[in-house]
Motif scaffolding. Sequence first.
Motif: not given
Length: 869
Positions: A692-695, A701-702, A711-713, A744-745
């Motif tokens: 889980g990669i988040a900003n 949220k990826l 992908v949740q934007n 790649v993110l």
Amino acid sequence: MVPATPSHQKRNAENDLVVNGIEIYSMKIDSKVTSRFAHNVVTSRAVNRGNVSKEVFFDVELPKTAFITNFSMTIDGVTYPGTIKEKEAAKKQYEKAVSRGQTAGLVKASGRKTEKFTVSVNVKAASKVTFELTYEELLKRRFGKYEMFIKVKPKQLVKDFEIAVNIFEPQGITELEAEGTFITNELQNTIKKTFSEKKGHISFKPTLDQQRTCASCSESALDGDFTVRYDVKRTTPDNLQIVNGYFVHFFAPTNLPNLPKNIIFVMDTSGSMYGRPMEQTREALLKILDDIKEDDFFNFILFNSGVSTWKETLIKATPENLDEARKFVRNIDASGMTNLHGGLMRGIDILNAAHEGNLVPKRSASIIIMLTDGQPNQGVSDIHTIETDVKNAIKGRYPLYNLGFGSGVDYGFLERMALENKGLARRIYPDSDAALQLQGFYDEVSNPMLTDVELNYPENEIQDLTTNSFKHFYDGSEIVVAGRFVDSNQNQLTVDVRGEGAKDALSYTTQQDAEQTAQAFQEQEYIFGEYIERLWAYLTIEQLLERRIAATGEEKENLTAEALALSLKYKFVTPLTSMVVTKPEENDNEDVIADKPTEAEALTSVSSMLGSQMYRGSQPTWYTSVDGDPHFVIWVPQKRDAICFNINENPGTVLNLINDPVTGITVNGELIGDKRANTNAKIQNSYFGKLGIANKHLGLKLTVTPEKITVQNGNEKMGFTWLDSVTLQQAGFTLIINRKKNLVLSMGSGASFVVVLHQVWKKHPLHQDFLGLYTLEEDKLSEQTHGLLGQFFHPIDFTILEIHPGSDPKKSDATMVVKNNELIVTRGWQKDYRRDPNHAVDIPCWFVHDNGAGLIDGVHTDYIVSSLF
């Protein structure tokens, strides 16, 4: 004279092990064979017993049919890996190393069956060096057995010498044997052999005393060839194996009657054959005449300045005709020049006339064997004209085998001409056994069982197929075809096999699915997905290089480019690539690991792989990653070295990897385990099965699993699979998905991440797909970044002391001083998949035990969190 005391005896025995100040205290050859494909690792360990620096040599002779895949030197616990590059690039690096006074190694030609790999390095007094060479080959079946050839030549007594061969054949093993040209009666007892059902094992581990040429000698008796032979059970004519989108098909029917042969011997009798070469040729021909069967037809064509024939047509091998042929052979003599074109064309004309006039059986196999020791210099001497005339005359109807005797032949010309006409060329070395070499070649082709063999696969299902049509199939040999599926998830294949036998046509259909292969391999404990893929790559490269020999112009360029690309992808040393390994001399701090990629190279390789220029920004000074079981790797640039550690936790545990409160970026990973839990183990093998990669500043949220990417934007939600090729650019981030490989993110002013997909064999009883995480542009995160990986985005320093042998003889232990802690660490390797998501590079590192205790802040359980976000 004072009698030697036991201590003197011990000292003298130890002195026997030291040659020019160097002791090779360990040499091991570890071979693993699965379905005829051999993976061999040669490890040699030496120590400088002298008081000054000494040069240590590592010489290995390996089969000409093998491809080197890896090499490394480890000196005082630091590993210097070799790299495989395009030949010209490797040559430039090698020349640069030599010009700077560095030691370097390359592969070069050696003997009949082998190529020689040699490297030397300067080793300080009392220091140790370990050399490790890996090579792979597809074992060929000859005379009903697969043969593995190992050259044994340590050049001195070795305290710990061992050859270990482990064989796994899903068809089952019927026989297994091992022999050595140097094996005495005493050494014979040191060869241990066992086989049962699918598994076989050979061990050869002589003691020091058994290695001596005599009781009081210091010379080694281990000097010669060690050969392992075996065969497999054959309940059907073939065996088909399907694994992970690739297949291999082995075809070797038994109990078929041999076809009659129509054989033309075209012999060079020019002046250069005078003396010993002609004596050996006569000797071989007389033995061959003893083996010719009564149903066969044959003739002899001789060429020197002119051309002469024994008979004007092919003659049946009756006892009377064979006696007459022996008299003819005994009177063959040598003189004159070399009218190769005239001799070969006469032989082809006679064979063509025999077929056109129905003088030979319709169901028979025709062969031309030519022996020459020189180059054409009489009659038509232009080699290109000869090649064209021969090809136009044979018209693909039968194979031409060219035997080149001695060093005076244009072997490239002979090889091209043979390959253009469905045959092959073979060098005959002018040694004392030249007659046996000639006879041995004839024995290989003396028992044809089928002609015009075709193995047909569904065109719409298979791509990148290796050669699938063969002019002849000979008794005791084997046909191997490999390919890959258009749909890598396909798990079933049907094959139609056709051929012409002595009595009637061979025609049958065979079918196999991946489940059957899985059952055959269920006893093995490791992933087989890569094994058949590498076998396919090996066979494809071998055949591309063979076709390249006879090709010209654009076709040759295309074959070269294709073979080079595969050689580099699968890291094979071939005629188009070289392996170079360099180690700096003392006080040379530049390029400590000559072939370790710089960070710029790492970024370049990723952006090239992604077809993107998104990484032209600032260059990071270190990187971290987590991959595998799970293995954390931290590159420490000022040390030009790496630290690694594992975290052992149960499946379902979620670990915090990165947490930056300033940029709002977090990365967490959830562990998965093997399909079949080991109930006896406290902690089972675990991998990252979900990331889980988040900003939080972007509302991004990826979620990544081996099956899908979500992908949740903000309020928008998008779903993708690993079968997609996607470039998604939105405010603040860019996402690139490379089909079935990686994603790649990149998050604007923040760090970038590469997630690598590891797909294992779907039918594997134990392992399942998992993920790896690699960080890029870490310096864009804040100084407050933490987490199991994030804490190492800040500079870290360490010191290595007291390097010494560890409990594992292949790995050194040492004391590491880091964060005011003294830790016992072990020199090891971890896998780096940044450059190629399918094939890893081994990265040397210092391994910190006990879940990174003393290296990470706090304890590893401090990093367990409740969920991915």
